[in-house]
Design a protein around this motif. Sequence first.
Motif, PDB file in Angstrom:
ATOM      1  N   ALA A   1      -8.156  11.104   5.950  1.00  0.00           N
ATOM      2  CA  ALA A   1      -6.777  11.548   5.747  1.00  0.00           C
ATOM      3  C   ALA A   1      -6.544  12.906   6.391  1.00  0.00           C
ATOM      4  CB  ALA A   1      -6.440  11.593   4.265  1.00  0.00           C
ATOM      5  N   GLU A   2      -7.471  13.829   6.197  1.00  0.00           N
ATOM      6  CA  GLU A   2      -7.307  15.169   6.765  1.00  0.00           C
ATOM      7  C   GLU A   2      -7.254  15.128   8.283  1.00  0.00           C
ATOM      8  OE1 GLU A   2     -10.387  17.413   4.804  1.00  0.00           O
ATOM      9  OE2 GLU A   2      -9.273  17.379   2.910  1.00  0.00           O
ATOM     10  N   ALA A   3      -8.059  14.263   8.902  1.00  0.00           N
ATOM     11  CA  ALA A   3      -8.002  14.107  10.362  1.00  0.00           C
ATOM     12  C   ALA A   3      -6.639  13.547  10.783  1.00  0.00           C
ATOM     13  CB  ALA A   3      -9.133  13.206  10.842  1.00  0.00           C
ATOM     14  N   GLY A   4      -6.139  12.584  10.040  1.00  0.00           N
ATOM     15  CA  GLY A   4      -4.829  12.005  10.342  1.00  0.00           C
ATOM     16  C   GLY A   4      -3.702  13.001  10.168  1.00  0.00           C
ATOM     17  N   TRP A   5      -3.745  13.771   9.082  1.00  0.00           N
ATOM     18  CA  TRP A   5      -2.695  14.774   8.865  1.00  0.00           C
ATOM     19  C   TRP A   5      -2.729  15.834   9.964  1.00  0.00           C
ATOM     20  CZ3 TRP A   5      -4.726  14.861   3.254  1.00  0.00           C
ATOM     21  CH2 TRP A   5      -4.135  13.822   2.513  1.00  0.00           C
ATOM     22  N   ALA A   6      -3.926  16.256  10.353  1.00  0.00           N
ATOM     23  CA  ALA A   6      -4.045  17.259  11.420  1.00  0.00           C
ATOM     24  C   ALA A   6      -3.485  16.710  12.726  1.00  0.00           C
ATOM     25  CB  ALA A   6      -5.501  17.685  11.593  1.00  0.00           C
ATOM     26  N   ALA A   7      -3.802  15.461  13.061  1.00  0.00           N
ATOM     27  CA  ALA A   7      -3.293  14.859  14.296  1.00  0.00           C
ATOM     28  C   ALA A   7      -1.780  14.700  14.265  1.00  0.00           C
ATOM     29  CB  ALA A   7      -3.961  13.502  14.525  1.00  0.00           C
ATOM     30  N   SER A   8      -1.218  14.531  13.069  1.00  0.00           N
ATOM     31  CA  SER A   8       0.233  14.382  12.918  1.00  0.00           C
ATOM     32  C   SER A   8       0.941  15.718  12.686  1.00  0.00           C
ATOM     33  CB  SER A   8       0.551  13.430  11.761  1.00  0.00           C
ATOM     34  OG  SER A   8       0.148  12.125  12.073  1.00  0.00           O
ATOM     35  N   HIS A   9       0.167  16.805  12.681  1.00  0.00           N
ATOM     36  CA  HIS A   9       0.722  18.156  12.510  1.00  0.00           C
ATOM     37  C   HIS A   9       1.483  18.311  11.200  1.00  0.00           C
ATOM     38  CE1 HIS A   9      -0.401  19.269  16.598  1.00  0.00           C
ATOM     39  NE2 HIS A   9       0.024  18.080  16.963  1.00  0.00           N
TER      40      HIS A   9
ATOM     41  N   VAL B   1       0.845  -1.193   0.000  1.00  0.00           N
ATOM     42  CA  VAL B   1       0.000   0.000   0.000  1.00  0.00           C
ATOM     43  C   VAL B   1       0.882   1.245   0.000  1.00  0.00           C
ATOM     44  CG1 VAL B   1      -1.862   1.265   1.148  1.00  0.00           C
ATOM     45  CG2 VAL B   1      -1.888  -1.236   1.132  1.00  0.00           C
ATOM     46  N   HIS B   2       1.968   1.244   0.800  1.00  0.00           N
ATOM     47  CA  HIS B   2       2.918   2.363   0.773  1.00  0.00           C
ATOM     48  C   HIS B   2       3.461   2.562  -0.637  1.00  0.00           C
ATOM     49  CE1 HIS B   2       3.981   4.391   4.512  1.00  0.00           C
ATOM     50  NE2 HIS B   2       3.643   3.282   5.149  1.00  0.00           N
ATOM     51  N   PHE B   3       3.843   1.475  -1.276  1.00  0.00           N
ATOM     52  CA  PHE B   3       4.394   1.552  -2.628  1.00  0.00           C
ATOM     53  C   PHE B   3       3.381   2.190  -3.573  1.00  0.00           C
ATOM     54  CE2 PHE B   3       5.218   0.017  -6.884  1.00  0.00           C
ATOM     55  CZ  PHE B   3       6.587   0.181  -7.016  1.00  0.00           C
ATOM     56  N   CYS B   4       2.134   1.751  -3.505  1.00  0.00           N
ATOM     57  CA  CYS B   4       1.092   2.276  -4.398  1.00  0.00           C
ATOM     58  C   CYS B   4       0.855   3.764  -4.162  1.00  0.00           C
ATOM     59  CB  CYS B   4      -0.206   1.497  -4.210  1.00  0.00           C
ATOM     60  SG  CYS B   4      -0.105  -0.216  -4.761  1.00  0.00           S
ATOM     61  N   VAL B   5       0.694   4.153  -2.916  1.00  0.00           N
ATOM     62  CA  VAL B   5       0.442   5.557  -2.585  1.00  0.00           C
ATOM     63  C   VAL B   5       1.616   6.425  -3.013  1.00  0.00           C
ATOM     64  CG1 VAL B   5       0.223   7.178  -0.645  1.00  0.00           C
ATOM     65  CG2 VAL B   5      -1.203   5.123  -0.720  1.00  0.00           C
ATOM     66  N   GLU B   6       2.812   6.049  -2.595  1.00  0.00           N
ATOM     67  CA  GLU B   6       3.985   6.891  -2.830  1.00  0.00           C
ATOM     68  C   GLU B   6       4.369   6.939  -4.306  1.00  0.00           C
ATOM     69  OE1 GLU B   6       6.978   5.621   0.005  1.00  0.00           O
ATOM     70  OE2 GLU B   6       5.513   5.792   1.644  1.00  0.00           O
ATOM     71  N   SER B   7       4.283   5.830  -5.012  1.00  0.00           N
ATOM     72  CA  SER B   7       4.660   5.859  -6.427  1.00  0.00           C
ATOM     73  C   SER B   7       3.595   6.561  -7.259  1.00  0.00           C
ATOM     74  CB  SER B   7       4.937   4.449  -6.950  1.00  0.00           C
ATOM     75  OG  SER B   7       3.795   3.629  -6.870  1.00  0.00           O
ATOM     76  N   ALA B   8       2.320   6.319  -6.980  1.00  0.00           N
ATOM     77  CA  ALA B   8       1.260   6.964  -7.755  1.00  0.00           C
ATOM     78  C   ALA B   8       1.253   8.475  -7.563  1.00  0.00           C
ATOM     79  CB  ALA B   8      -0.105   6.396  -7.369  1.00  0.00           C
ATOM     80  N   LEU B   9       1.628   8.927  -6.368  1.00  0.00           N
ATOM     81  CA  LEU B   9       1.597  10.361  -6.073  1.00  0.00           C
ATOM     82  C   LEU B   9       2.957  11.032  -6.228  1.00  0.00           C
ATOM     83  CD1 LEU B   9      -0.789  10.321  -2.980  1.00  0.00           C
ATOM     84  CD2 LEU B   9      -1.356  10.669  -5.405  1.00  0.00           C
ATOM     85  N   GLY B  10       3.974  10.282  -6.644  1.00  0.00           N
ATOM     86  CA  GLY B  10       5.300  10.862  -6.852  1.00  0.00           C
ATOM     87  C   GLY B  10       5.959  11.337  -5.574  1.00  0.00           C
ATOM     88  N   MET B  11       5.728  10.626  -4.480  1.00  0.00           N
ATOM     89  CA  MET B  11       6.293  10.998  -3.178  1.00  0.00           C
ATOM     90  C   MET B  11       7.703  10.407  -3.065  1.00  0.00           C
ATOM     91  SD  MET B  11       2.915  10.464  -0.819  1.00  0.00           S
ATOM     92  CE  MET B  11       3.274  11.679   0.458  1.00  0.00           C
ATOM     93  N   SER B  12       8.698  11.253  -3.134  1.00  0.00           N
ATOM     94  CA  SER B  12      10.079  10.770  -3.117  1.00  0.00           C
ATOM     95  C   SER B  12      10.686  10.678  -1.723  1.00  0.00           C
ATOM     96  CB  SER B  12      10.956  11.660  -3.994  1.00  0.00           C
ATOM     97  OG  SER B  12      10.945  12.983  -3.488  1.00  0.00           O
ATOM     98  N   ASN B  13      10.027  11.256  -0.710  1.00  0.00           N
ATOM     99  CA  ASN B  13      10.574  11.209   0.639  1.00  0.00           C
ATOM    100  C   ASN B  13       9.608  10.542   1.618  1.00  0.00           C
ATOM    101  OD1 ASN B  13      12.821  11.705   2.286  1.00  0.00           O
ATOM    102  ND2 ASN B  13      11.831  13.482   3.200  1.00  0.00           N
ATOM    103  N   GLY B  14       8.785   9.626   1.088  1.00  0.00           N
ATOM    104  CA  GLY B  14       7.967   8.793   1.942  1.00  0.00           C
ATOM    105  C   GLY B  14       8.786   7.605   2.400  1.00  0.00           C
ATOM    106  N   TYR B  15       8.123   6.568   2.848  1.00  0.00           N
ATOM    107  CA  TYR B  15       8.816   5.394   3.372  1.00  0.00           C
ATOM    108  C   TYR B  15       9.787   4.788   2.349  1.00  0.00           C
ATOM    109  CZ  TYR B  15       9.667   0.764   5.207  1.00  0.00           C
ATOM    110  OH  TYR B  15      10.285  -0.377   5.646  1.00  0.00           O
ATOM    111  N   TRP B  16       9.273   4.464   1.144  1.00  0.00           N
ATOM    112  CA  TRP B  16      10.140   3.797   0.171  1.00  0.00           C
ATOM    113  C   TRP B  16      11.236   4.725  -0.349  1.00  0.00           C
ATOM    114  CZ3 TRP B  16      10.761  -0.936   0.662  1.00  0.00           C
ATOM    115  CH2 TRP B  16       9.714  -1.794   0.985  1.00  0.00           C
TER     116      TRP B  16
ATOM    117  N   GLU C   1       2.109   7.994   5.431  1.00  0.00           N
ATOM    118  CA  GLU C   1       1.627   7.008   6.406  1.00  0.00           C
ATOM    119  C   GLU C   1       0.151   7.200   6.715  1.00  0.00           C
ATOM    120  OE1 GLU C   1       1.544   3.690   8.543  1.00  0.00           O
ATOM    121  OE2 GLU C   1       3.380   4.366   7.549  1.00  0.00           O
ATOM    122  N   ARG C   2      -0.261   8.417   6.932  1.00  0.00           N
ATOM    123  CA  ARG C   2      -1.684   8.673   7.230  1.00  0.00           C
ATOM    124  C   ARG C   2      -2.559   8.295   6.041  1.00  0.00           C
ATOM    125  NH1 ARG C   2       0.938   9.441  11.352  1.00  0.00           N
ATOM    126  NH2 ARG C   2       0.532   7.218  11.186  1.00  0.00           N
ATOM    127  N   LEU C   3      -2.104   8.586   4.821  1.00  0.00           N
ATOM    128  CA  LEU C   3      -2.878   8.247   3.628  1.00  0.00           C
ATOM    129  C   LEU C   3      -2.917   6.734   3.409  1.00  0.00           C
ATOM    130  CD1 LEU C   3      -4.576   9.481   1.395  1.00  0.00           C
ATOM    131  CD2 LEU C   3      -2.483   9.762   0.046  1.00  0.00           C
TER     132      LEU C   3
END
Length: 166
Positions: free
Chosen positions: A119-127, A39-54, A95-97
Amino acid sequence: MRIEIARYGAEERVAVVRADGSTARFRIPRKGPISHDIVHFCVESALGMSNGYWGMVASGEDPAAIADLAKAGGHASAKRAIAPDVSLIELLQAERLVECFEAESWSGSEDDAGLLAMAEAGWAASHVPALDLSGEALASVRAKLAELGGRWRALADGEPLVLEWG
């Protein structure tokens, strides 16, 4: 980076070979219909997140140490409700997504508004700032999840799903 994820009963085993030839191996508990790391791979690769987990693993971070880095950098929890270190923002956003897409996969529904509200609730809780995600972006993640989830479910125990990062 080459990633191999295989399930063995109640656990998953992950093997990584980075572009520079360095390797990492680790085990995680198995949960849900699709591996958390997929799931991390799918989220991060689909959204072009280069500084996520992977992205962090690809850059040489020890996978087992990433949670400790997040804690030390101010990952929000009941005990650490502070803004995180700037270097961890994308990791926490991802991670929240990921948690939201996992919940969606468990429920079997697809609801953009509901997923974004979680997601918005998770992002807010994670500041961390909320990501501005379009319906197309969410559809792209879901398409990757459908494809890789199907491949994952078709594998026998011990047979790895092979992914290429970057």
